[in-house]
Write a protein that holds these residues in place. Structure first.
Motif, PDB file in Angstrom:
ATOM      1  N   LEU A   1       1.000  -1.268   0.071  1.00  5.46           N
ATOM      2  CA  LEU A   1      -0.109  -0.073  -0.033  1.00  5.46           C
ATOM      3  C   LEU A   1       0.898   1.333  -0.004  1.00  5.46           C
ATOM      4  CD1 LEU A   1      -2.947  -1.060   2.612  1.00  5.46           C
ATOM      5  CD2 LEU A   1      -2.831  -1.104   0.098  1.00  5.46           C
ATOM      6  N   PRO A   2       0.360   2.249  -0.247  1.00  3.04           N
ATOM      7  CA  PRO A   2       1.200   3.645  -0.438  1.00  3.04           C
ATOM      8  C   PRO A   2       1.549   3.977   0.976  1.00  3.04           C
ATOM      9  CG  PRO A   2      -1.203   3.958  -0.964  1.00  3.04           C
ATOM     10  CD  PRO A   2      -0.941   2.703  -1.104  1.00  3.04           C
ATOM     11  N   PHE A   3       0.730   3.834   1.963  1.00  6.35           N
ATOM     12  CA  PHE A   3       1.357   4.079   3.218  1.00  6.35           C
ATOM     13  C   PHE A   3       2.743   3.593   3.844  1.00  6.35           C
ATOM     14  CE2 PHE A   3      -3.487   4.241   3.349  1.00  6.35           C
ATOM     15  CZ  PHE A   3      -3.715   5.430   3.516  1.00  6.35           C
ATOM     16  N   ALA A   4       2.955   2.466   3.197  1.00  6.61           N
ATOM     17  CA  ALA A   4       4.137   1.905   3.273  1.00  6.61           C
ATOM     18  C   ALA A   4       5.485   2.610   2.727  1.00  6.61           C
ATOM     19  CB  ALA A   4       4.399   0.464   2.950  1.00  6.61           C
ATOM     20  N   ALA A   5       5.216   3.249   1.725  1.00  4.08           N
ATOM     21  CA  ALA A   5       6.179   4.180   1.073  1.00  4.08           C
ATOM     22  C   ALA A   5       6.354   5.393   2.163  1.00  4.08           C
ATOM     23  CB  ALA A   5       5.775   4.671  -0.236  1.00  4.08           C
ATOM     24  N   MET A   6       5.538   5.879   2.801  1.00  2.00           N
ATOM     25  CA  MET A   6       5.681   7.113   3.506  1.00  2.00           C
ATOM     26  C   MET A   6       6.716   6.712   4.981  1.00  2.00           C
ATOM     27  SD  MET A   6       1.687   8.312   3.758  1.00  2.00           S
ATOM     28  CE  MET A   6       1.840   9.131   5.054  1.00  2.00           C
ATOM     29  N   ALA A   7       6.655   5.661   5.426  1.00  2.00           N
ATOM     30  CA  ALA A   7       7.401   5.333   6.661  1.00  2.00           C
ATOM     31  C   ALA A   7       8.214   4.145   6.570  1.00  2.00           C
ATOM     32  CB  ALA A   7       6.353   5.258   7.905  1.00  2.00           C
ATOM     33  N   SER A   8       7.582   3.044   6.258  1.00  2.00           N
ATOM     34  CA  SER A   8       8.244   1.636   6.363  1.00  2.00           C
ATOM     35  C   SER A   8       9.459   1.740   5.204  1.00  2.00           C
ATOM     36  CB  SER A   8       7.428   0.822   5.929  1.00  2.00           C
ATOM     37  OG  SER A   8       8.082  -0.480   5.714  1.00  2.00           O
ATOM     38  N   GLY A   9       9.161   2.300   4.199  1.00  2.00           N
ATOM     39  CA  GLY A   9      10.283   2.487   3.042  1.00  2.00           C
ATOM     40  C   GLY A   9      11.698   2.946   3.305  1.00  2.00           C
ATOM     41  N   PRO A  10      11.621   4.611   4.156  1.00  2.00           N
ATOM     42  CA  PRO A  10      12.743   5.074   4.392  1.00  2.00           C
ATOM     43  C   PRO A  10      13.411   4.446   5.549  1.00  2.00           C
ATOM     44  CG  PRO A  10      10.873   6.643   4.643  1.00  2.00           C
ATOM     45  CD  PRO A  10      10.475   5.324   3.726  1.00  2.00           C
ATOM     46  N   LEU A  11      12.670   3.815   6.423  1.00  2.00           N
ATOM     47  CA  LEU A  11      13.158   3.261   7.682  1.00  2.00           C
ATOM     48  C   LEU A  11      13.903   1.928   7.446  1.00  2.00           C
ATOM     49  CD1 LEU A  11      10.200   3.959  10.151  1.00  2.00           C
ATOM     50  CD2 LEU A  11      12.605   4.874  10.176  1.00  2.00           C
ATOM     51  N   ARG A  12      13.178   1.075   6.314  1.00  2.86           N
ATOM     52  CA  ARG A  12      13.859   0.082   6.234  1.00  2.86           C
ATOM     53  C   ARG A  12      15.213   0.202   5.258  1.00  2.86           C
ATOM     54  NH1 ARG A  12       9.849  -3.420   3.032  1.00  2.86           N
ATOM     55  NH2 ARG A  12      11.347  -5.124   2.871  1.00  2.86           N
ATOM     56  N   VAL A  13      15.220   1.291   4.360  1.00  2.00           N
ATOM     57  CA  VAL A  13      16.217   1.578   3.565  1.00  2.00           C
ATOM     58  C   VAL A  13      17.549   1.726   4.680  1.00  2.00           C
ATOM     59  CG1 VAL A  13      17.292   3.312   1.994  1.00  2.00           C
ATOM     60  CG2 VAL A  13      15.287   2.220   1.416  1.00  2.00           C
ATOM     61  N   TYR A  14      17.411   2.443   5.554  1.00  2.00           N
ATOM     62  CA  TYR A  14      18.265   2.702   6.475  1.00  2.00           C
ATOM     63  C   TYR A  14      18.629   1.545   7.381  1.00  2.00           C
ATOM     64  CZ  TYR A  14      21.221   5.173  10.080  1.00  2.00           C
ATOM     65  OH  TYR A  14      22.156   5.665  10.758  1.00  2.00           O
ATOM     66  N   THR A  15      17.934   0.658   7.644  1.00  2.00           N
ATOM     67  CA  THR A  15      18.257  -0.399   8.832  1.00  2.00           C
ATOM     68  C   THR A  15      18.464  -1.684   8.020  1.00  2.00           C
ATOM     69  OG1 THR A  15      15.763  -1.045   9.022  1.00  2.00           O
ATOM     70  CG2 THR A  15      16.864   0.423  10.671  1.00  2.00           C
ATOM     71  N   GLN A  16      18.074  -1.881   6.717  1.00  2.00           N
ATOM     72  CA  GLN A  16      18.348  -3.117   6.124  1.00  2.00           C
ATOM     73  C   GLN A  16      19.649  -3.028   5.128  1.00  2.00           C
ATOM     74  OE1 GLN A  16      15.006  -4.606   4.258  1.00  2.00           O
ATOM     75  NE2 GLN A  16      13.915  -4.762   5.959  1.00  2.00           N
ATOM     76  N   SER A  17      20.379  -4.128   5.280  1.00  2.00           N
ATOM     77  CA  SER A  17      21.646  -4.156   4.284  1.00  2.00           C
ATOM     78  C   SER A  17      21.348  -4.278   2.767  1.00  2.00           C
ATOM     79  CB  SER A  17      22.645  -5.010   4.795  1.00  2.00           C
ATOM     80  OG  SER A  17      22.162  -6.363   4.795  1.00  2.00           O
ATOM     81  N   SER A  18      20.039  -4.830   2.509  1.00  2.00           N
ATOM     82  CA  SER A  18      19.786  -4.973   1.014  1.00  2.00           C
ATOM     83  C   SER A  18      18.424  -4.772   0.816  1.00  2.00           C
ATOM     84  CB  SER A  18      20.190  -6.389   0.880  1.00  2.00           C
ATOM     85  OG  SER A  18      19.028  -7.373   1.478  1.00  2.00           O
ATOM     86  N   GLY A  19      18.122  -4.625  -0.691  1.00  2.00           N
ATOM     87  CA  GLY A  19      16.554  -4.328  -0.709  1.00  2.00           C
ATOM     88  C   GLY A  19      16.316  -2.748  -1.028  1.00  2.00           C
ATOM     89  N   ALA A  20      17.562  -2.141  -0.957  1.00  2.00           N
ATOM     90  CA  ALA A  20      17.271  -0.489  -1.011  1.00  2.00           C
ATOM     91  C   ALA A  20      16.595  -0.148  -2.346  1.00  2.00           C
ATOM     92  CB  ALA A  20      18.471   0.206  -0.824  1.00  2.00           C
ATOM     93  N   ALA A  21      17.168  -0.782  -3.498  1.00  2.00           N
ATOM     94  CA  ALA A  21      16.663  -0.465  -4.953  1.00  2.00           C
ATOM     95  C   ALA A  21      15.448  -0.722  -5.145  1.00  2.00           C
ATOM     96  CB  ALA A  21      17.600  -1.023  -5.715  1.00  2.00           C
ATOM     97  N   THR A  22      14.809  -1.798  -4.584  1.00  2.00           N
ATOM     98  CA  THR A  22      13.476  -2.031  -4.797  1.00  2.00           C
ATOM     99  C   THR A  22      12.523  -1.134  -4.071  1.00  2.00           C
ATOM    100  OG1 THR A  22      14.111  -4.429  -4.749  1.00  2.00           O
ATOM    101  CG2 THR A  22      11.698  -4.077  -4.471  1.00  2.00           C
ATOM    102  N   LEU A  23      12.892  -0.974  -2.754  1.00  2.00           N
ATOM    103  CA  LEU A  23      11.934   0.040  -2.105  1.00  2.00           C
ATOM    104  C   LEU A  23      11.921   1.263  -2.729  1.00  2.00           C
ATOM    105  CD1 LEU A  23      13.638  -0.863   1.684  1.00  2.00           C
ATOM    106  CD2 LEU A  23      10.972  -1.304   0.802  1.00  2.00           C
ATOM    107  N   LEU A  24      13.049   1.892  -3.236  1.00  2.00           N
ATOM    108  CA  LEU A  24      12.946   3.143  -3.967  1.00  2.00           C
ATOM    109  C   LEU A  24      12.343   3.252  -4.985  1.00  2.00           C
ATOM    110  CD1 LEU A  24      16.933   4.088  -3.340  1.00  2.00           C
ATOM    111  CD2 LEU A  24      15.043   5.428  -2.369  1.00  2.00           C
TER     112      LEU A  24
END
Lengths: 274, 257
Positions: free
Chosen positions: B204-227
């Motif tokens: 859902l779009p709500f995940a792009a508001m918070a979960s996305g950036p927080l996961r980009v910072y705390t996870q070592s992989s998957g940043a490209a997909t999230l962005l």
């Protein structure tokens, strides 16, 4: 008093009498607004076998307990009666003072909303009843008496805490409205969490200055005896409620005397929401 | 852009009388952070590992969520202006509607976020919470910018919803405020949610508001997909805003705008 309560109770039917989507929207919205504040805890309880010394069922019990307490506070303090700073700061306390009944009676009658604000109580009673039956122990009548006493105590803490901050509006109408909104957010956001492992500074704050620990955590911890080591007793919650109510009563009465002397500042040149 | 930054500057100059309430609000965030720290440390490690998270990553996630909290759920004053009819006056401003409301909102929350980030960082040190994530800080900044763009679009969607609902501003805002922090993953990571709820919310779009950036910072992989997911939501939501705003123009005018 009874007829006043009945009249205000009937006014609570208004959202439903609109019918159709508006009535459905009200019920769904009210439920969402209130349940979302405990949703995080419900989700964690559903995902994990427990949090620290609390099992999943015990966490559901805490959530149900808090929702019932909040539901009771809502039902007897609807229509901005719980957010008393708004009534004081906007000069609406005059509407209460002109009535030929004591202030507390007028406020209790005005806030009585058994239908339109019942969603939290209904969800809370359901959650609490389910969790009590799912707990791996039986309970006697004395325990249920303690449960009811603690629910009443928690509802009292919520109302007293809101009135304590809200009474600031006698001195600072605008500022108190802001503070009262934050104090309401504290109750809704932090009252349904187990605080056993919270950092000491946070825990100390949550059982003193911001006593949300007495709304959910301490009463349910004592009722379920989840604490490692000696607890503080099942009467700790109601005792805290009485203490807070006494402090609030003293502050509110002092503010009321000031209001009787100076009146509302709303209509002055720099009045709030003039 | 000069008008955008000028509006931001004006909006950033908040009344001194508001300071105590901002401090109290910040105190609430510190308390909430402390409560979450206690809970994360109490979760059973084996079940936590099954969710692909460590306690350390979880603590960093919460610290970051509280530190940049206001940016993860941006809310302009558009709904209020639609509700009280003052949007008509705003439409006479020599700036686009999106630009003026976005600059006003950012001006108000950026200083608070900066102060809040410093305070939460201090609290994190006090609570022995690690602030260094496994992801890249620069990608986090990019992701946070995309999150703000998505958040603004969501805000405009809600504003247009109030128009469609005949000005149910208080109700829509209350439901939005109540639900967003949980379903966006700002309060608890979506991967900790039971019954595959998190997987549904993740798309859902709500995940792009918070979960996305927080996961980009705390996870070592998957940043490209999230962005990529955030960018896709930004395009889809803003295209929807343009379309729905054109469709709602008559109603907005009827309500004073």
């Amino acid at each position: 008093m009874r007829s006043l309560l009945a009249a205000n109770g009937r006014m609570g039917l208004e959202p439903f009498l609109r019918g159709g989507w508006q009535a459905l929207g009200w019920v769904v919205g009210e439920t969402l607004i209130n349940v979302s504040t405990v949703l995080a805890m419900l989700l964690l309880a559903g995902r994990f076998t427990g949090v620290g010394p609390w099992s999943s069922t015990e966490l559901f019990f805490m959530v149900g307990f808090v929702l019932v307490s909040r539901g009771l506070a809502n039902i007897f303090s609807g229509r901005n009666v719980l957010m008393i700073s708004r009534k004081i700061g906007r000069g609406q306390l005059d509407h209460v003072l002109v009535q030929p009944i004591p202030v507390w009676k007028a406020l209790a009658a005005e806030g009585f909303s058994p239908f339109d604000l019942a969603a939290t109580l209904v969800v809370g009673v359901g959650t609490l009843a389910w969790s009590v039956t799912a707990l791996p122990r039986t309970h006697d009548a004395l325990w249920f008496g303690a449960l009811l006493l603690n629910v009443a105590g928690s509802a009292c803490v919520i109302v007293a805490y809101q009135y304590l901050w809200g009474a600031l509006a006698f001195w600072s109408p605008r500022g108190a409205e802001e503070v009262n909104s934050v104090s309401a957010a504290v109750v809704s956001d932090l009252s349904a969490y187990p605080l056993d492992a919270a950092p000491r500074a946070v825990l100390s704050t949550l059982v003193t200055v911001v006593p949300v620990g007495f709304i959910g955590w301490i009463p349910t911890r004592e009722l379920l005896q989840t604490a490692h080591g000696p607890g503080v007793g099942v009467l700790a919650g109601p005792a805290a409620a009485l203490t807070l109510a006494a402090i609030t009563f003293a502050v509110f009465r002092r503010g009321l005397r000031r209001y009787e002397r100076y009146g509302s500042g709303r209509y002055s040149d720099f009045g709030h929401r003039r | 852009m000069h008008a955008f930054f000028a509006t931001m500057r004006i909006s950033a100059a908040m009344p001194v009388s508001d300071t105590p309430f901002r401090i109290i609000g910040l105190g609430l965030r510190v308390l909430q952070f402390g409560v979450l720290v206690g809970i994360w440390r109490s979760l059973p490690a084996d079940r936590l590992a099954a969710s692909g998270l460590t306690v350390s990553a979880l603590l960093t996630y919460s610290a970051l969520a509280q530190a940049v909290g206001p940016l993860l759920n941006p809310q302009t004053s558009l709904t209020e202006h639609i509700a009280n009819g003052s949007l008509a006056v705003r439409m006479l401003w020599p700036m686009g509607v999106v630009s003026q409301f976005a600059s006003e909102m950012l001006g108000a929350i950026v200083p608070i976020t900066l102060v809040g980030a410093a305070v939460i960082s201090g609290a994190a040190l006090l609570f022995h919470v690690p602030l260094t994530g496994a992801g890249s800080p620069s990608l986090f900044v990019l992701s946070l910018l995309l999150a703000i763009v998505v958040g603004l679009a969501v805000d405009f969607w809600f504003a247009l919803l109030t128009v469609r609902l005949g000005n149910g501003i208080w109700f829509v805002n209350a439901i939005r405020a109540a639900c967003t922090s949980v379903i966006s993953g700002a309060l608890i990571p979506l991967s900790l949610m039971p019954w595959h709820v998190g997987r549904v919310l993740q798309v859902l779009p709500f995940a792009a508001m918070a979960s996305g950036p927080l996961r980009v910072y705390t996870q070592s992989s998957g940043a490209a997909t999230l962005l990529a997911s955030q960018a896709a939501w930004a395009i889809v939501l803003w295209a929807g805003v343009v379309w729905w705003a054109a469709k709602s123009r008559d109603k907005v005018v009827g309500q004073g705008g």
